[in-house]
Design a protein around this motif. Structure first.
Motif, PDB file in Angstrom:
ATOM      1  N   LEU A   1       2.545   9.897   0.702  1.00  0.00           N
ATOM      2  CA  LEU A   1       2.999   8.407   1.942  1.00  0.00           C
ATOM      3  C   LEU A   1       1.433   7.576   1.497  1.00  0.00           C
ATOM      4  O   LEU A   1       0.673   6.852   1.591  1.00  0.00           O
ATOM      5  CB  LEU A   1       3.118   8.607   3.164  1.00  0.00           C
ATOM      6  CG  LEU A   1       2.769   7.282   4.314  1.00  0.00           C
ATOM      7  CD1 LEU A   1       3.865   6.436   3.750  1.00  0.00           C
ATOM      8  CD2 LEU A   1       2.955   7.412   5.209  1.00  0.00           C
ATOM      9  N   ILE A   2       0.563   8.658   1.708  1.00  0.00           N
ATOM     10  CA  ILE A   2      -1.062   8.794   1.868  1.00  0.00           C
ATOM     11  C   ILE A   2      -1.694   7.539   0.155  1.00  0.00           C
ATOM     12  O   ILE A   2      -2.599   6.786   0.128  1.00  0.00           O
ATOM     13  CB  ILE A   2      -2.022   9.796   2.112  1.00  0.00           C
ATOM     14  CG1 ILE A   2      -1.679  10.126   3.781  1.00  0.00           C
ATOM     15  CG2 ILE A   2      -3.290   9.514   1.748  1.00  0.00           C
ATOM     16  CD1 ILE A   2      -2.396  11.128   4.197  1.00  0.00           C
TER      17      ILE A   2
ATOM     18  N   VAL B   1       0.421   4.465   0.702  1.00  0.00           N
ATOM     19  CA  VAL B   1      -1.160   3.715   1.532  1.00  0.00           C
ATOM     20  C   VAL B   1      -2.755   3.020   0.293  1.00  0.00           C
ATOM     21  O   VAL B   1      -2.663   1.780   0.246  1.00  0.00           O
ATOM     22  CB  VAL B   1      -0.670   3.720   2.265  1.00  0.00           C
ATOM     23  CG1 VAL B   1      -2.110   2.909   3.147  1.00  0.00           C
ATOM     24  CG2 VAL B   1       0.168   4.426   3.201  1.00  0.00           C
ATOM     25  N   ASP B   2      -3.015   3.921  -0.417  1.00  0.00           N
ATOM     26  CA  ASP B   2      -4.066   4.010  -0.953  1.00  0.00           C
ATOM     27  C   ASP B   2      -4.142   2.933  -2.230  1.00  0.00           C
ATOM     28  O   ASP B   2      -4.405   1.805  -2.808  1.00  0.00           O
ATOM     29  CB  ASP B   2      -4.482   5.850  -2.062  1.00  0.00           C
ATOM     30  CG  ASP B   2      -5.289   6.249  -0.630  1.00  0.00           C
ATOM     31  OD1 ASP B   2      -5.342   5.741  -0.082  1.00  0.00           O
ATOM     32  OD2 ASP B   2      -5.428   7.063  -0.609  1.00  0.00           O
TER      33      ASP B   2
ATOM     34  N   LEU C   1      -1.355   0.695  -2.542  1.00  0.00           N
ATOM     35  CA  LEU C   1      -0.732  -0.677  -1.520  1.00  0.00           C
ATOM     36  C   LEU C   1      -2.566  -1.088  -1.571  1.00  0.00           C
ATOM     37  O   LEU C   1      -2.396  -2.448  -1.892  1.00  0.00           O
ATOM     38  CB  LEU C   1      -0.605  -0.611  -0.647  1.00  0.00           C
ATOM     39  CG  LEU C   1       1.102  -0.574  -0.583  1.00  0.00           C
ATOM     40  CD1 LEU C   1       1.871  -0.013   0.320  1.00  0.00           C
ATOM     41  CD2 LEU C   1       1.863  -1.837  -1.626  1.00  0.00           C
ATOM     42  N   ALA C   2      -3.722  -0.194  -0.825  1.00  0.00           N
ATOM     43  CA  ALA C   2      -4.698  -0.970  -0.488  1.00  0.00           C
ATOM     44  C   ALA C   2      -5.772  -1.971  -1.809  1.00  0.00           C
ATOM     45  O   ALA C   2      -5.923  -2.374  -1.848  1.00  0.00           O
ATOM     46  CB  ALA C   2      -5.660   0.006   0.189  1.00  0.00           C
TER      47      ALA C   2
END
Length: 133
Positions: free
Chosen positions: A55-56, A59-60, A62-63
């Motif tokens: 998940l992290i 998210v990274d 995506l960021a």
């Protein structure tokens, strides 16, 4: 039975295979069950850590994608601004050129009128000169 009681008092017990054990069979079974539950808990914890890690990572990514798109948008906006400024400058240059050409046209018009008047005067002079002969 008396021997078992004596062994029990000494903290020794027989299991279901009649092997001599330090723990009571019930306590040994509970210990084994607890060990299995701990293993399951550790496995679940590791699985949870993997999920959280994924998940992290997501998210990274995506960021980074969002940051990249933001930079593209800023670049596009700046390009549009500079194009708009160029167009404005071109328009001002063309307006100045139009004003200059209008002034030139006015000078030529006045010069033309003056030349027409001179021509008319000269024609009149020629006509008078011819008639005098």
């Amino acid at each position: 039975a008396m021997a078992q009681a004596a062994l029990g008092a000494a903290g020794l017990h027989f299991d279901e295979l009649n092997k001599l054990r330090v723990l009571e069979p019930e306590v040994a079974a509970q210990t084994a069950q607890l060990r299995e539950q701990c293993r399951a808990f550790v496995d679940k914890t590791a699985e949870f850590q993997n999920i959280v890690g994924s998940l992290i990572e997501l998210v990274d990514q995506l960021a980074k994608a969002v940051e990249s798109e933001k930079m593209k948008a800023i670049g596009a906006r700046n390009l549009l601004k500079s194009i708009a400024k160029q167009r404005e400058a071109q328009e001002q240059q063309l307006q100045a050129l139009i004003a200059e050409k209008k002034m030139q046209l006015e000078r030529y018009r006045i010069e033309y009128e003056t030349l027409c008047k001179i021509e008319a005067d000269q024609n009149e002079f020629i006509d008078q000169f011819i008639f005098q002969k």
